[in-house]
Design an enzyme around this catalytic site. Structure first.
Site, PDB file in Angstrom:
ATOM      1  N   CYS A 138      44.905  14.757   7.565  1.00  0.00           N
ATOM      2  CA  CYS A 138      46.080  14.762   6.506  1.00  0.00           C
ATOM      3  C   CYS A 138      47.287  14.216   7.431  1.00  0.00           C
ATOM      4  O   CYS A 138      47.275  14.012   8.646  1.00  0.00           O
ATOM      5  CB  CYS A 138      46.198  15.982   5.886  1.00  0.00           C
ATOM      6  N   GLU A 140      49.409  29.605   9.241  1.00  0.00           N
ATOM      7  CA  GLU A 140      50.439  29.023   8.131  1.00  0.00           C
ATOM      8  C   GLU A 140      51.219  30.249   7.433  1.00  0.00           C
ATOM      9  O   GLU A 140      52.313  30.209   7.622  1.00  0.00           O
ATOM     10  CB  GLU A 140      50.060  28.083   7.291  1.00  0.00           C
ATOM     11  N   CYS A 192      54.287  20.817   9.998  1.00  0.00           N
ATOM     12  CA  CYS A 192      54.209  19.705   9.051  1.00  0.00           C
ATOM     13  C   CYS A 192      55.565  19.908   8.028  1.00  0.00           C
ATOM     14  O   CYS A 192      55.925  21.030   7.747  1.00  0.00           O
ATOM     15  CB  CYS A 192      53.076  19.976   8.114  1.00  0.00           C
ATOM     16  N   HIS A 221      50.932  24.060  11.255  1.00  0.00           N
ATOM     17  CA  HIS A 221      50.959  25.035  10.493  1.00  0.00           C
ATOM     18  C   HIS A 221      52.296  25.867  10.683  1.00  0.00           C
ATOM     19  O   HIS A 221      52.724  26.719   9.897  1.00  0.00           O
ATOM     20  CB  HIS A 221      49.990  26.338  10.974  1.00  0.00           C
ATOM     21  N   SER A 264      38.643  26.432   9.944  1.00  0.00           N
ATOM     22  CA  SER A 264      39.742  25.686   9.031  1.00  0.00           C
ATOM     23  C   SER A 264      39.735  26.313   7.703  1.00  0.00           C
ATOM     24  O   SER A 264      38.700  26.228   7.023  1.00  0.00           O
ATOM     25  CB  SER A 264      39.547  24.177   9.350  1.00  0.00           C
ATOM     26  N   SER A 265      40.949  26.727   7.279  1.00  0.00           N
ATOM     27  CA  SER A 265      41.123  27.202   5.973  1.00  0.00           C
ATOM     28  C   SER A 265      40.608  26.133   4.796  1.00  0.00           C
ATOM     29  O   SER A 265      40.106  26.482   4.010  1.00  0.00           O
ATOM     30  CB  SER A 265      42.253  27.884   5.539  1.00  0.00           C
ATOM     31  N   ASN A 266      41.199  25.063   5.050  1.00  0.00           N
ATOM     32  CA  ASN A 266      41.112  24.005   3.934  1.00  0.00           C
ATOM     33  C   ASN A 266      39.584  23.531   4.178  1.00  0.00           C
ATOM     34  O   ASN A 266      39.117  23.236   2.821  1.00  0.00           O
ATOM     35  CB  ASN A 266      42.191  22.725   4.349  1.00  0.00           C
ATOM     36  N   SER A 316      41.565  18.871   9.335  1.00  0.00           N
ATOM     37  CA  SER A 316      41.735  18.844  10.697  1.00  0.00           C
ATOM     38  C   SER A 316      40.535  18.245  11.141  1.00  0.00           C
ATOM     39  O   SER A 316      40.237  18.419  12.520  1.00  0.00           O
ATOM     40  CB  SER A 316      41.707  20.136  11.139  1.00  0.00           C
TER      41      SER A 316
HETATM   42  S1  SF4 Z   1      47.462  20.076   4.715  1.00  0.00           S
HETATM   43 FE1  SF4 Z   1      49.089  20.955   5.555  1.00  0.00          FE
HETATM   44  S2  SF4 Z   1      49.532  20.042   7.445  1.00  0.00           S
HETATM   45 FE2  SF4 Z   1      48.325  18.391   6.345  1.00  0.00          FE
HETATM   46  S3  SF4 Z   1      50.001  17.262   5.217  1.00  0.00           S
HETATM   47 FE3  SF4 Z   1      49.261  18.965   3.906  1.00  0.00          FE
HETATM   48  S4  SF4 Z   1      50.857  20.693   4.579  1.00  0.00           S
HETATM   49 FE4  SF4 Z   1      50.722  19.135   5.994  1.00  0.00          FE
END
Ligand code: SF4
Length: 671
Positions: free
Chosen positions: A14, A126, A100, A78, A222-224, A263
């Protein structure tokens, strides 16, 4: 067995992660080895990348004691707690703060809030960083159940509570929580979910519904990535892998989705993808459009500049801002109040066009304006309409000296008083808030401020001329029109039948008796009229409002004939006889000689107003509108007159309205 591999559009690093990794690579490129380089925690939640960096000498630590003074320290996307930052400053190291910008924004919000509820994982760095930047009360909830409990426990708090989320929090869960919080007046919801996260989750959800299996690539920590895996698992068989060599056997699946967390490096995704297709190199079918790397890269490289017109998709709607995905690395924001006059409130998924007010490369954001683009588009239409002579719509917003100001496509246009309406004596204040058609007659761009002048009168006059032409071409006697009562005079009313006024004489208003037209109609009433006469030369039209089916003489004709006997009510006593009601609006006369079988000197000796008596119709003269009746005809020579009980005085019609032309032969009623 053949299968398809379908890759989601939003995939790989991202904006925030890319920014941090690039900054680190830049430093590594120029590294002369004189300073140690640390990352405070993994720069991305990805073991492969961490291992690669380690090989280049980058030390990953979260222990301040390990960090040598004078070295370089990278803060990852984070972010970190304020206390840790201060400790690093005290350590006298060179800090590269790659938090970020979207996370930084959360730090700013929480550092100014009195009470904060954060939706997220309390162990995620984060969230730890966010907590470490709060100043007052904070509560962390992982789901709506915890949120409800917290709201119950803190019900005594009256001051403002800010509710926000970890940037990678599940968007639909957040929306559900926000909906629940609507009942609390002191809760301000700020949607801090990153649009990049939202888009990935949405992409995965949409695709997972269409495939048999899904491969999600990204760090196990990785959480996302974990969220994407959970979403995909809801709809199909999902696999969470970190590297290509963890790829499962996919031969039993026909359609396979592929996505990756924020990530995950693009090279890892490429490798996974290549492995998937090489292991099944026979008869592989790919959805080209969805796996077009070049396209995806091109989109992420696209830049926007101040003053540009852009289009994007709304990804979040919160109290003060509308988040817009522009398909570029910058996230767009439009102030919510710019939508306050919109008929349909903005919602996630809507496409929106906007003007770029300010691009902030440091924060990765773009401030957008919808009202500005509306004005630009409105102005373009106005200029085009001026050239073409087209009619536009306007709404009067204020009366000013010398005219009115109207809004045309959200642009202010001046209309001089003489061009504001058909009548020059119109009170301009009465036009405010009304809508009219308008023609643009001048657009002057020479001065400092653009001057636009319009004419409402020009359009109204044209419409009137055309309506009048139509009326005169088609009007004929007997034709019916719906018209508006324009004015009332003693002798009748003028009715606008669509651009042309006609007169309804007072005698054509009703079959009954009235003293003034105002008893029946008022200005502004819409009534149906029939054309009675036309004088094309003098441009005069006579109209009738009363209806032929209500003609009392026709009613009389249908109901009674000569020799019929009926009960009549006495309306008025005259020296020569008594007037009685035969049917509504037709009165008849019982002459004094017809009152009895003996001589009557005075009518009042026999009858009085309100009496109901039996009488026989002895004559009906339709031409002269007279009805004569007789009581005597019903009596034998000696028989006395029998008068029934006097009718209720209230039910007796007033005799005041009887026509003036009464005579001994009967009553003449207005035609
Ligand atoms: S996912 Fe997290 S690190 Fe990536 S752009 Fe969005 S806020 Fe920023």
């Amino acid at each position: 067995m053949s299968f398809e591999v379908i890759k989601t559009q939003n995939i790989g690093f991202c904006f925030g992660v890319n920014r941090a990794v690039n900054a680190l690579n830049e430093v590594l490129k120029n590294d002369d080895g004189s300073k140690k380089i640390y990352t405070f925690g993994q720069i991305v939640h990805n073991n492969i990348i961490t291992d690669e960096l380690e090989k280049k000498g980058v030390i990953n630590t979260e222990n301040i004691e390990d960090i040598e003074p004078g070295s370089i320290v990278f803060i990852r996307a984070h972010g970190i707690p304020r206390s840790v930052y201060e400790a690093l400053v005290n350590k006298n190291v060179e800090i590269f703060d790659e938090t970020c910008p979207k996370v930084k924004k959360i730090h700013n919000i929480v550092s100014n809030a009195e009470n904060v509820i954060i939706a997220g994982n309390i162990k995620h760095p984060e969230v730890i960083g966010i907590i470490g930047n709060t100043k007052n009360k904070k509560f962390i909830v992982k789901d709506i159940d915890e949120l409800k409990k917290i709201m119950h426990n803190i019900s005594g708090i009256d001051s403002e509570i800010v509710f926000l989320a970890q940037t990678t929090f599940n968007a639909s869960e957040f929306n559900e929580m926000a909906k629940y919080l609507e009942q609390f007046n002191n809760v301000r919801v700020v949607n801090t979910i990153c649009s990049s996260t939202y888009e990935r989750q949405k992409d995965v959800e949409d695709l997972a519904k269409r495939v048999d299996a899904f491969v999600i690539v990204g760090g196990k920590n990785s959480s996302n990535t974990q969220k994407l895996y959970e979403i995909a698992s809801l709809y199909c068989k999902a696999f969470h892998i970190e590297s290509p060599n963890e790829l499962p056997n996919l031969v039993n699946y026909k359609k396979i989705g592929l996505s990756a967390g924020a990530s995950t490096h693009s090279s890892t995704i490429e490798e996974v993808f290549n492995n998937m297709i090489s292991e099944n190199s026979e008869n592989i079918s790919l959805e080209e459009e969805e796996i077009d790397f070049a396209k995806a890269i091109e989109a992420s490289m696209k830049i926007i500049r101040n003053g540009e017109r852009v289009k994007g998709i709304i990804t979040a709607v919160n109290g003060s801002e509308i988040q817009v995905d522009l398909g570029v690395k910058h996230s767009g924001f439009i102030p919510s109040d710019e939508f306050s006059n919109e008929e349909n409130p903005p919602k996630v998924g809507d496409e929106v066009e906007a003007f770029v007010v300010r691009v902030n490369d440091v924060e990765g954001t773009a401030q957008l304006s919808k009202s500005k683009i509306d004005s630009i588009k409105g102005l373009e239409k106005i200029v085009a309409a001026k050239d073409s002579g087209d009619t536009l719509k306007c709404k009067v917003i204020e009366a000013v000296k010398g005219g009115i100001v109207v809004l045309v496509n959200k642009v202010r246009v001046f209309v001089p008083a003489s061009l504001a309406s058909l009548r020059r004596d119109t009170d301009l204040n009465t036009l405010v808030n009304k809508e009219f058609p308008i023609r643009i007659i001048e657009v002057d761009e020479s001065g400092r401020r653009m001057r636009i002048i319009g004419s409402i009168r020009a359009v109204l006059k044209e419409e009137l001329d055309s309506a009048q032409k139509q009326i005169w071409e088609n009007i004929e006697i007997g034709k019916r029109y719906k018209g508006v009562v324009k004015s009332i005079v003693k002798f009748g009313v003028f009715v606008d039948i669509g651009g042309v006024d006609g007169l309804v004489h007072i005698t054509d208003l009703t079959w009954g008796r009235i003293k003034s037209p105002e008893e029946l109609v008022k200005v502004g009433d819409v009534i149906e009229v029939e054309v009675k006469a036309i004088d094309a030369e003098k441009r005069k039209i006579s109209l009738v409002y009363k209806k032929s089916e209500d003609n009392p003489w026709e009613i009389l004709k249908a109901k009674y004939k000569v020799d019929d006997v009926l009960d009549v009510t006495v309306l008025k006593i005259m020296p020569y006889g008594a007037f009685v009601s035969v049917v509504d609006n037709v009165d008849g006369l019982i002459h004094i000689s017809q009152l009895s079988n003996h001589r009557v000197e005075n009518v009042s000796e026999v009858l009085k107003v309100g009496d109901v008596v039996k009488a026989q119709i002895i004559e009906i003269n339709y031409e002269e509108k007279r009805v004569s009746l007789s009581i005597r005809a019903l009596l034998s020579e000696e028989e006395p007159l029998i008068v029934e009980a006097t009718a209720d005085a209230d039910a007796v019609p007033s005799v005041e309205g009887l026509a003036n032309e009464e005579s001994a032969d009967g009553v003449q009623i207005a035609e």
